[in-house]
Each structure stands twice: as C-alpha cells, then as structure tokens.
Design an enzyme around this catalytic site. Structure first.
Site, PDB file in Angstrom:
ATOM      1  N   ASP A 111     -59.424  13.799   8.837  1.00 53.54           N
ATOM      2  CA  ASP A 111     -59.173  15.049   9.324  1.00 53.54           C
ATOM      3  C   ASP A 111     -58.326  14.860  10.867  1.00 53.54           C
ATOM      4  O   ASP A 111     -58.418  16.090  11.420  1.00 53.54           O
ATOM      5  CB  ASP A 111     -60.537  15.490   9.739  1.00 53.54           C
ATOM      6  CG  ASP A 111     -61.206  16.010   8.381  1.00 53.54           C
ATOM      7  OD1 ASP A 111     -60.675  16.722   7.713  1.00 53.54           O
ATOM      8  OD2 ASP A 111     -62.683  15.838   8.119  1.00 53.54           O
ATOM      9  N   ASP A 170     -58.885  19.855   0.897  1.00 54.57           N
ATOM     10  CA  ASP A 170     -58.713  20.068   2.173  1.00 54.57           C
ATOM     11  C   ASP A 170     -57.889  19.378   2.960  1.00 54.57           C
ATOM     12  O   ASP A 170     -57.017  19.672   4.032  1.00 54.57           O
ATOM     13  CB  ASP A 170     -60.061  19.889   3.137  1.00 54.57           C
ATOM     14  CG  ASP A 170     -61.210  20.338   2.354  1.00 54.57           C
ATOM     15  OD1 ASP A 170     -61.235  20.405   1.094  1.00 54.57           O
ATOM     16  OD2 ASP A 170     -62.295  20.833   2.890  1.00 54.57           O
TER      17      ASP A 170
HETATM   18  N1  GLY Z   1     -62.993  20.273   5.694  1.00 57.52           N
HETATM   19  C1  GLY Z   1     -64.214  20.628   5.344  1.00 57.52           C
HETATM   20  C2  GLY Z   1     -64.290  22.304   5.203  1.00 57.52           C
HETATM   21  O1  GLY Z   1     -63.675  22.921   5.122  1.00 57.52           O
HETATM   22  O2  GLY Z   1     -65.732  22.435   5.090  1.00 57.52           O
END
Ligand code: GLY
Length: 390
Positions: A111, A170
């Site tokens: 992330d 994501d």
């Molecule tokens: N990346 C995690 C979410 O969108 O909750």
C-alpha cells in the site's frame, strides 16, 4: 443506511431532478472542507494517530502510520492548500505528510502508493520539495521488493488462505507511484514491473462482464491458485470499491503508457458500474453490487468518490459521446456526495466530510461510517471537476 438517511437521499435526489442539475460550487465545498478539517486538526494533536473513521461507539477511530490509510489525511490537506492557496494549509499538510515519513522503509505492505504518493506526491507536485522526492524514491524501492518476476505480480499480502502471492485489485492503485518513480529516477524497472503487474491483473482478475474479483492468489510460477474475496459479499460478487479501484487503476495505466488495451479495460469497468441494475439513481453504489438485501444494504460513499474522480479523468481520453456520459455521471455523483444525504454538518461526523462508507462488512469493520479516503477522493474529484469545467 438508517431509514432517515434513506429519506434524505431520496429527497436530495428528488430535489435535483425537480429543480434541474445544480452546478457544483467547488469553492464552497472547499470552504466547508477547510472548516471541517480545522476541527480535525484541533482534535488530532498527535501525528502518530492518523484520522481514519468512527468507532461503533461513535468515538474517533485513529490508526498508526503503518495502516494503509495513513497518507490520505495529509493528501487531503494538500488538496485544500491547492484550492485555497492559504499557507496555513501548506504547514498542516507538511506536518501530516512528514508524519508518514518512516513508512518509506516499510516492505511489508503493497500500500505504499496510497501511503506515500497521496501525501508526498501531492506535496512534491505543489512545492517541489526535494525532501519529499527522496522519501518517495526510497519508498518506491521498498514497494518494488514485493514484485517477484517469476510470479509476475507485486504481492499484496504475505499470506491469504495459505497462498503466498495474493493480489488484490486495490493493488492497481499503487502503480502510478511506480510510474512516477521510473520518470524521476530513470530506472525503467519501476515502469516494466508495473506493466507486468497490470497485464497479469488484466488477464486474471476480470470476468467477461468487466467486473473484477477482489483477490487472485498466485502460485510460485505465476499460475493462478485461487480467486475470491476478502471484503466483498461473495467470491463471485462485485465488491463496489474493488470496481472503483480497478477503474481508477486502468485509467492510470492508460495515462502512463497510452496503451489502448488499458483504455478499453477502463471503459469496460466504467460501463459495468454505470449500467448495473443495482446502481441506485444517485449513482453511489451499495457496498457490493451483489449484496444480498439490496435495497436494504449500506451505500459506500468511498466507492462513489473514487469512481467519480476516475470517471472525470477517463472522460478526457474517450470519444465525445462517451466523454459526455462519464462526465455527467461523475457530476451527478459529486453533486449527491455534496448534498446533505452524504455530507456531514459542520462539526459533526468526527470532523470528516462525508458520511456513509463501508470498510469491510464481512469482517464487521467500518460499516456505514466516514472513511478518510472517501474524503480524499471527493476532494480530488472536485478539483478535477473544476479543472474540466474551466
Ligand atoms: N485497500 C483496502 C480497501 O479498499 O478497503
């Protein structure tokens, strides 16, 4: 969403239909955001506790900087500075950006795009502060350690149901950070590994209708081991935020590479979203397009905000007819998010701007609450809307 909230959504929609499409007053929205976030700054003296959401008991939910959302608050402060040009927002943005500095060495998460590029990327774009650039280049190297050339993807997590290379949709959101790093450092590896990751995701994450699985887990030689969901209703369902990340991610891919296959994919995702029979009239989706009790399911304002921002960019890459459709859809979404149905009253909502998002319903976490990234993409969408209107 509670009955009274549903009624407010309905009334807001009826008033828009009855009185015609009101334009969005971006300056007014930012004036509100600035006032609301004054309260957030006052209630958050400790920069190790990042604003995230609201707890079930109504208290503020703060998270450490290692949490994937730690960069959004700083990023939003940069957007407020960009709009207002007021130095006090630059100082606040710098403080909350530097709060995340140590995450540049974090190799345990995919992330880093969210965590570093949202605050430092916007900060660097607006100030050209070299310190931000150095931090981001270190962060990009940390993120790239998660790419395995044999598997052909950046792994999202270290383990999911016994699989060592799980990738969530994501993850597409972290690639624009690596494209930036490739340009700034001259290191083509960042570019190439992003393209490889996007190509494998294109091949394995999508269904024929354009919707995306949430998780695809790979084996050590790049073979698909299993597909499923972590935050959606079911393995085969279309988790709303996942579709939003996919749309935004492939729009980014087209911007960065100009490869038409990414544009075609972005359009396919947008069309899946906009033409879905379960998309409500205000175009803010339920948390999952296939949630079992629609219309008695929570909306996800964060998915709406991400989608609106992505559609505005996508509207600049497609032909005239489609451009109109995407722009109008994004405008409707922003208009509704800016209405009392979704926007908080000043001083309420633990100082977040938007209400009614869902983090992870199957995990019983963050259901019908504000989320810091809903605010971030709402502000980004407003800025994009303003630029396109000009
Ligand atoms: N990346 C995690 C979410 O969108 O909750």
């Amino acid at each position: 969403m509670k009955y009274t909230s549903k009624l407010t959504v309905l009334l807001a929609f009826v008033s828009i239909v009855a009185f015609g499409q009101k334009k969005i007053d971006v300056a007014k929205e930012f004036a509100f955001a600035a006032q609301q976030y004054e309260g957030m700054l006052k209630s958050h003296p400790d920069i190790t506790k990042t604003p995230q959401s609201t707890n079930p008991d109504g208290s503020p939910r703060d998270m450490p900087t290692s949490w994937w959302c730690s960069g959004f608050f700083g990023g939003s402060l940069w957007y407020i500075f960009e709009q207002t040009k007021d130095q006090k927002w630059k100082e606040a943005a710098d403080k909350w950006t530097m709060a995340v500095e140590k995450e540049q060495y974090n190799t345990s998460t995919h992330d880093l795009g969210f965590m570093l590029y949202c605050p430092f990327g916007n900060g660097y774009r607006l100030t050209k502060n070299e310190k931000y650039k150095e931090i981001m280049l270190t962060g990009a190297k940390s993120l790239a350690t998660r790419f395995d050339p044999k598997v052909g993807v950046i792994k999202s997590w270290n383990n999911w149901k016994g699989n060592k290379y799980p990738v969530i949709i994501d993850n597409m959101m972290n690639l624009e950070f690596l494209f930036w790093a490739a340009r700034e450092s001259g290191n083509k590896d960042f570019y190439n590994l992003s393209v490889t990751h996007a190509d494998n995701t294109l091949k394995n994450h999508f269904r024929p209708d354009g919707s995306s699985f949430h998780v695809v887990a790979y084996g050590p030689n790049g073979e698909v081991a299993t597909k499923g969901t972590h935050q959606g209703y079911a393995d085969e369902s279309a988790w709303a935020r996942g579709q939003a990340w996919a749309l935004y991610g492939y729009t980014d891919m087209y911007r960065e590479t100009k490869d038409k296959k990414y544009l075609a994919q972005a359009e396919k995702i947008a069309d899946f979203y906009l033409n879905h029979p379960n998309l409500p009239a205000d175009k803010i989706p339920y948390w999952d397009f296939n949630a079992p009790n629609i219309p008695n399911e929570e909306r996800d304002a964060s998915a709406g905000a991400i989608t609106a921002s992505a559609l505005l960019e996508l509207s600049t890459y497609v032909g005239k007819a489609k451009s109109k459709v995407y722009f109008a859809a994004a405008e409707t979404m922003l208009q509704n998010l800016a209405s009392p149905a979704y926007k908080a009253n000043l001083g309420e909502n633990n100082h977040f701007i938007l209400k009614h998002s869902v983090g992870a319903k199957p995990l019983k976490s963050e259901i019908d609450v504000p989320l810091v990234y809903a605010d971030y993409y709402f502000l980004e969408g407003l800025l994009r809307y303003q630029k396109l209107k000009k």
